[in-house]
Design an enzyme around this catalytic site. Structure first.
Site, short mmCIF file in Angstrom:
data_model
loop_
_atom_site.label_atom_id
_atom_site.label_comp_id
_atom_site.label_asym_id
_atom_site.label_seq_id
_atom_site.Cartn_x
_atom_site.Cartn_y
_atom_site.Cartn_z
N SER A 180 40.01 47.13 36.38
CA SER A 180 39.16 46.37 37.30
C SER A 180 39.36 44.87 37.18
O SER A 180 38.97 44.11 38.06
CB SER A 180 37.68 46.71 37.07
N ASP A 200 34.16 39.03 37.97
CA ASP A 200 34.16 37.56 37.85
C ASP A 200 34.33 36.92 39.22
O ASP A 200 33.67 35.92 39.55
CB ASP A 200 35.30 37.10 36.93
N THR A 201 35.25 37.49 40.01
CA THR A 201 35.51 36.96 41.34
C THR A 201 34.27 37.07 42.22
O THR A 201 33.94 36.15 42.98
CB THR A 201 36.69 37.72 41.99
N SER A 202 33.56 38.19 42.13
CA SER A 202 32.34 38.37 42.91
C SER A 202 31.29 37.32 42.54
O SER A 202 30.62 36.75 43.42
CB SER A 202 31.78 39.77 42.67
N ARG A 203 31.17 37.05 41.25
CA ARG A 203 30.21 36.03 40.80
C ARG A 203 30.63 34.64 41.28
O ARG A 203 29.78 33.82 41.65
CB ARG A 203 30.10 36.06 39.28
N HIS A 232 40.14 39.04 31.80
CA HIS A 232 38.69 39.10 31.97
C HIS A 232 38.09 38.55 30.67
O HIS A 232 37.67 39.29 29.79
CB HIS A 232 38.25 40.54 32.21
N THR A 288 25.06 44.82 31.70
CA THR A 288 25.70 44.44 32.96
C THR A 288 26.31 45.63 33.68
O THR A 288 27.10 45.47 34.59
CB THR A 288 26.81 43.40 32.70
#
Length: 277
Positions: free
Chosen positions: A102, A107-110, A134, A194
């Site tokens: 993944s 991280d990209t979404s955040r 990551h 998380t």
């Protein structure tokens, strides 16, 4: 100290441990699905970790290392997660499987969410991604960040919301990246875990692999010389469809961004070199 026990554990043995503490009382625990405990306590998250000279553990959570080196035993826990997944999928010898790391999808979404709030726009109109591992050596290739087809540093003067957008350009980059890197820790502090966000990322990947149209996502894939990086898995943009990872999107990075990607690769290789298998 170790008392006489039924597990054959003795003082001086090299062992590994189960870091998850389930409550034994919730509906999941009562059904034997302890990994879905509603009040799970994980070492290093909800309770103290093992970075100490001495720790105490319930003896039923300690396992004989079976002669494996101490540097290898920390891999047992993530390995068991993979084994559990294979067993649940009931994979037979000779069958083909799809394995996708993944990477930095979460991280990209955040990152996209944080920038969307700063620019008063939907995250769908924020094209920004986190590259690298990551972890702490990840970074944002800011030369590629666009909002509604405009580079992030130009959008403010072109937007109808320009007067209330407070973006100051390149001087904001580091703070945004630090926010993304530390968001996971803040979520754990507030909610205890998380795993819900991770589950959403997995669901997104599942949708990608069910589609014939490629979706650009920052999954972790083996590098084969791209950007001067080889023999390590890193997150860069790749197209994912019903065939798995169709291939990488080789965006034009600046020299500085390539240096950061190579530094991230070296960080991972340093860890790999320490593992004895």
């Amino acid at each position: 100290e170790v008392e006489d026990n039924e597990y054959g554990l003795k003082k001086g043995m090299i062992v590994t441990c189960n870091p998850y503490f389930n409550c034994t009382k919730c509906s999941s625990c009562r059904r034997g699905i302890v990994n879905a405990c509603m009040d799970n306590q994980t070492m290093g998250c909800q309770r103290d970790g093992a970075f100490a000279h001495y720790i105490t553990m319930p003896i039923e959570r300690i396992y004989d290392g079976k002669g494996l080196p101490a540097k290898t035993l920390p891999l047992i826990e993530p390995f068991c997660i993979s084994l559990h997944g294979v067993q649940r999928a009931n994979i037979k010898p000779g069958e083909k499987v799809l394995i996708i790391g993944s990477g930095t999808i979460l991280d990209t979404s955040r990152l996209q969410s944080a920038l969307a709030k700063r620019f008063f726009i939907s995250p769908k109109n924020v094209h920004a991604h986190v590259y690298g591992e990551h972890g702490d050596s990840s970074f944002v290739p800011w030369s590629l960040v666009h909002i509604a087809n405009n580079h992030i540093d130009e959008y403010k003067q072109l937007s109808p919301d320009g007067e209330r957008i407070t973006w100051k350009g390149a001087e904001e980059y580091e703070a945004i990246e630090q926010f993304v890197k530390t968001s996971g820790g803040q979520v754990i502090k507030a909610k205890g875990a998380t795993f819900y966000a991770v589950a959403m990322s997995v669901c997104h990947l599942c949708k990608c692999v069910q589609s014939t149209a490629g979706t650009a996502v920052t999954v972790s894939t083996m590098m084969h010389g791209e950007y001067g990086v080889s023999d390590v898995c890193l997150s860069t943009l790749a197209l994912v469809d019903n065939q798995g990872v169709r291939g990488k999107i080789l965006n034009q990075l600046t020299d500085g961004e390539i240096d950061k990607l190579r530094a991230s690769a070296e960080k991972l290789k340093e860890v790999i070199r320490q593992v004895e298998i």
